[in-house]
Design an enzyme around this catalytic site. Structure first.
Site, PDB file in Angstrom:
ATOM      1  N   TRP A 182       1.056  -1.247   0.313  1.00  0.00           N
ATOM      2  CA  TRP A 182       0.006  -0.045   0.055  1.00  0.00           C
ATOM      3  C   TRP A 182       0.981   1.335   0.006  1.00  0.00           C
ATOM      4  O   TRP A 182       1.723   1.333   0.647  1.00  0.00           O
ATOM      5  CB  TRP A 182      -0.751  -0.190   1.112  1.00  0.00           C
ATOM      6  CG  TRP A 182      -1.916   1.191   1.494  1.00  0.00           C
ATOM      7  CD1 TRP A 182      -2.888   1.486   0.486  1.00  0.00           C
ATOM      8  CD2 TRP A 182      -2.002   1.893   2.528  1.00  0.00           C
ATOM      9  NE1 TRP A 182      -3.408   2.522   0.943  1.00  0.00           N
ATOM     10  CE2 TRP A 182      -2.936   2.843   2.302  1.00  0.00           C
ATOM     11  CE3 TRP A 182      -1.585   1.880   3.854  1.00  0.00           C
ATOM     12  CZ2 TRP A 182      -3.447   3.786   3.222  1.00  0.00           C
ATOM     13  CZ3 TRP A 182      -2.063   2.773   4.745  1.00  0.00           C
ATOM     14  CH2 TRP A 182      -2.952   3.665   4.614  1.00  0.00           C
ATOM     15  N   ASP A 263      -0.850  -5.376   9.616  1.00  0.00           N
ATOM     16  CA  ASP A 263      -1.682  -4.691   9.090  1.00  0.00           C
ATOM     17  C   ASP A 263      -2.868  -5.182   8.663  1.00  0.00           C
ATOM     18  O   ASP A 263      -2.830  -5.865   7.631  1.00  0.00           O
ATOM     19  CB  ASP A 263      -1.144  -3.719   7.984  1.00  0.00           C
ATOM     20  CG  ASP A 263      -2.040  -2.550   7.452  1.00  0.00           C
ATOM     21  OD1 ASP A 263      -3.417  -2.526   7.954  1.00  0.00           O
ATOM     22  OD2 ASP A 263      -1.814  -1.949   6.600  1.00  0.00           O
ATOM     23  N   LYS A 299     -13.380  -0.713   6.004  1.00  0.00           N
ATOM     24  CA  LYS A 299     -13.736  -1.483   4.944  1.00  0.00           C
ATOM     25  C   LYS A 299     -14.721  -2.466   5.514  1.00  0.00           C
ATOM     26  O   LYS A 299     -15.768  -2.707   4.922  1.00  0.00           O
ATOM     27  CB  LYS A 299     -12.764  -2.494   4.070  1.00  0.00           C
ATOM     28  CG  LYS A 299     -11.326  -1.740   4.158  1.00  0.00           C
ATOM     29  CD  LYS A 299     -11.249  -0.978   2.885  1.00  0.00           C
ATOM     30  CE  LYS A 299      -9.933   0.005   2.955  1.00  0.00           C
ATOM     31  NZ  LYS A 299      -9.553   0.617   1.903  1.00  0.00           N
TER      32      LYS A 299
HETATM   33  N1  KET Z   1      -3.763  -0.669   5.216  1.00  0.00           N
HETATM   34  C1  KET Z   1      -4.096  -0.973   4.055  1.00  0.00           C
HETATM   35  C2  KET Z   1      -3.277  -2.290   3.540  1.00  0.00           C
HETATM   36  C3  KET Z   1      -4.781  -0.315   3.361  1.00  0.00           C
HETATM   37  O1  KET Z   1      -5.037  -0.717   2.129  1.00  0.00           O
HETATM   38  C4  KET Z   1      -5.312   0.766   3.711  1.00  0.00           C
HETATM   39  C5  KET Z   1      -6.327   1.527   2.768  1.00  0.00           C
HETATM   40  C6  KET Z   1      -5.030   1.133   5.087  1.00  0.00           C
HETATM   41  C7  KET Z   1      -4.218   0.425   5.908  1.00  0.00           C
HETATM   42  C8  KET Z   1      -5.829   2.355   5.846  1.00  0.00           C
HETATM   43  O2  KET Z   1      -7.034   2.454   5.896  1.00  0.00           O
HETATM   44  P1  KET Z   1      -7.939   3.213   6.741  1.00  0.00           P
HETATM   45  O3  KET Z   1      -8.850   3.984   6.222  1.00  0.00           O
HETATM   46  O4  KET Z   1      -6.914   4.364   7.594  1.00  0.00           O
HETATM   47  O5  KET Z   1      -8.304   2.551   7.858  1.00  0.00           O
HETATM   48  N2  KET Z   1      -6.357   1.483   1.618  1.00  0.00           N
HETATM   49  C9  KET Z   1      -7.386   2.123   0.612  1.00  0.00           C
HETATM   50  C10 KET Z   1      -7.787   3.623   0.928  1.00  0.00           C
HETATM   51  C11 KET Z   1      -6.402   4.525   0.971  1.00  0.00           C
HETATM   52  O6  KET Z   1      -5.676   4.553   0.319  1.00  0.00           O
HETATM   53  O7  KET Z   1      -6.541   5.289   1.989  1.00  0.00           O
HETATM   54  C12 KET Z   1      -6.728   1.860  -0.821  1.00  0.00           C
HETATM   55  O8  KET Z   1      -5.625   1.238  -0.821  1.00  0.00           O
HETATM   56  O9  KET Z   1      -7.411   2.320  -1.579  1.00  0.00           O
END
Ligand code: KET
Length: 453
Positions: A182, A263, A299
């Site tokens: 990511w 993560d 999610k």
């Molecule tokens: N870890 C991973 C692997 C991840 O894909 C995301 C979010 C997060 C943590 C953080 O999510 P949060 O909203 O802080 O709980 N991924 C998606 C959104 C983004 O990039 O913020 C994405 O990859 O589209």
């Protein structure tokens, strides 16, 4: 070993040195030397009457969130956003889960609820229930009070707090992240004060796991290094180790004293089962060793904008966990003081009530199943068109994303000609697709791969 070092600072420098070094590199990226020196010149050294910020260059949009910005600007009626990992219904609409609506109603009906500050560590009940959700209700670590859990600002905030804690208190300052990963990971950990290196993870030739490369790189990492592991549904590749491979990874990491930092942003989204998706973490807890885990409810409960997540640190003894928590508070207090109350309250209502919990698991399974059905439909649509290439990875990959293998030129052509938006690495969010939009995407993929871009 890929020694791609995002932060060239030595492990002997202090976290604040490393942070300043990281910030410097951040600020200097893409600027010329003059401009860099002007950043640190006297604040009044700009043109008389001009802005002291006049030297700033326009920063690029975020590689993932910027895709949504570009999408929003496009007036085309056929546009399709497969950029950000956010669940959409068959009608292409964002989804608020039924259980979330019910929990919010309960919260609103409860007139005794107040809006006081939460403690620095957040909502206590939420923390306990979150630890149970990820580690398992019967986890020995929870029973023995060896786990400390703090509510944080979703997955990102949990990773950042965990990163800063490690930079201050852990003897090794290098974190290994998978290649690719990511896009926010290297930035989060660099700014937290850690040095970031990568380990091989994905093999583009097989579109699968480079397990040998992974074992070699972790095997060559210095004793005690931190290793970032995606708990399930690896982003962006959709490729996860099997349980047997996880067991090998665990043995290798424990034999070298490598510190696991999981993560967990997609618990329930990979297999449709919360427990199955947590298995790799529970394997590491079962051996009695220490680890960190960052959880996100963005999610799996659809609580994206509520920013609700948790950081758990599993320790070897209860008294250590207590001291760890006291230090986590010192990290959090000057960062954002204490976390928000609403999202964590929603989660606590759902996790504490057996009926709501069961209903949640059904809704989660329905989301996971819809994504799996999108994989099948896209695969079939490409097959029906006779699109050249092997597209079986679409149905083999796991979780929210397909790592298509399309290159940046192909992605940019699809955006320009077909108004399909995705990240330039060729990742598409399967959750953004519907039966109605599959043919459009298949047409676009067919066109670009037959064009030899
Ligand atoms: N870890 C991973 C692997 C991840 O894909 C995301 C979010 C997060 C943590 C953080 O999510 P949060 O909203 O802080 O709980 N991924 C998606 C959104 C983004 O990039 O913020 C994405 O990859 O589209």
């Amino acid at each position: 070993m890929n020694t791609n070092d995002f932060s060239s600072s030595s492990s002997s420098s202090s976290p604040s040195d490393r942070r300043i070094g990281a910030l410097l590199r951040h600020l200097t990226a893409g600027t010329d030397a003059d401009r860099v020196s002007s950043v640190f010149a006297s604040p009044t050294s700009g043109v008389a009457g001009g802005s002291v910020f006049a030297h700033l260059v326009q920063a690029p949009e975020d590689a993932i969130l910027g895709v949504t910005i570009a999408y929003n600007k496009d007036p085309s009626p056929i546009k399709l956003n497969l950029g950000v990992g956010a669940y959409r219904t068959e009608e292409g609409k964002p989804l608020v889960l039924n259980v979330v609506r019910k929990a919010e109603q309960q919260l609103i009906n409860d007139r005794s609820r107040i809006k006081e500050y939460l403690p620095i560590v957040g909502l206590g009940e939420f923390n306990k229930l979150s630890a149970k959700l990820i580690l398992g209700a019967d986890s020995p670590a929870i029973r023995e009070n060896r786990v400390t859990t703090v509510e944080c600002l979703s997955g990102t905030g949990s990773l950042r707090v965990g990163g800063e804690f490690l930079a201050r208190h852990y003897h090794q300052k290098t974190i290994y992240i998978p290649q690719p990963t990511w896009g926010n990971h290297p930035k989060i950990f660099t700014l937290a004060g850690l040095s970031v290196k990568t380990y091989r993870y994905y093999d583009p030739s097989t579109r699968g796991l480079n397990f040998q490369g992974l074992l070699e790189d972790l095997g060559a990492a210095p004793q005690g290094s931190i290793v970032l592991l995606h708990a399930c549904a690896h982003n962006p590749t959709g490729v996860d180790p099997t349980l047997e491979q996880w067991e090998q990874i665990r043995k290798l990491m424990r034999s070298k004293g490598l510190m696991p930092f999981f993560d967990s942003a997609y618990q329930g989204f990979a297999s449709g089962s919360l427990d199955t998706d947590a298995k790799p973490i529970r394997m590491f807890v079962a051996d009695g060793g220490e680890l960190l885990v960052a959880q996100s409810y963005a999610k799996n409960m659809g609580l994206y904008g509520e920013r609700v997540g948790a950081l758990s640190i599993v320790c070897k003894a209860a008294d250590v966990a207590g001291r760890v928590e006291s230090q986590l508070k010192l990290v959090i207090r000057p960062m954002y003081s204490n976390p928000p109350i609403h999202g964590a309250s929603i989660v606590a209502v759902i996790l504490r009530d057996r009926n709501l919990f069961n209903e949640w698991t059904l809704e989660l399974k329905a989301m996971a199943d819809r994504i799996i059905s999108m994989r099948k439909q896209l695969f079939e649509a490409l097959r029906a068109r006779g699109t050249p290439g092997d597209w079986t990875h679409i149905i083999k990959q796991i979780g929210m994303f397909t790592f298509t293998g399309l290159n940046p030129a192909q992605v940019s052509y699809m955006t320009k000609e077909y108004h399909i938006y995705m990240t330039s690495d060729g990742r598409i969010s399967m959750a953004g697709l519907s039966s109605k939009t599959v043919p459009h995407l298949a047409d676009a993929i067919h066109a670009v791969v037959t064009k030899a871009l």
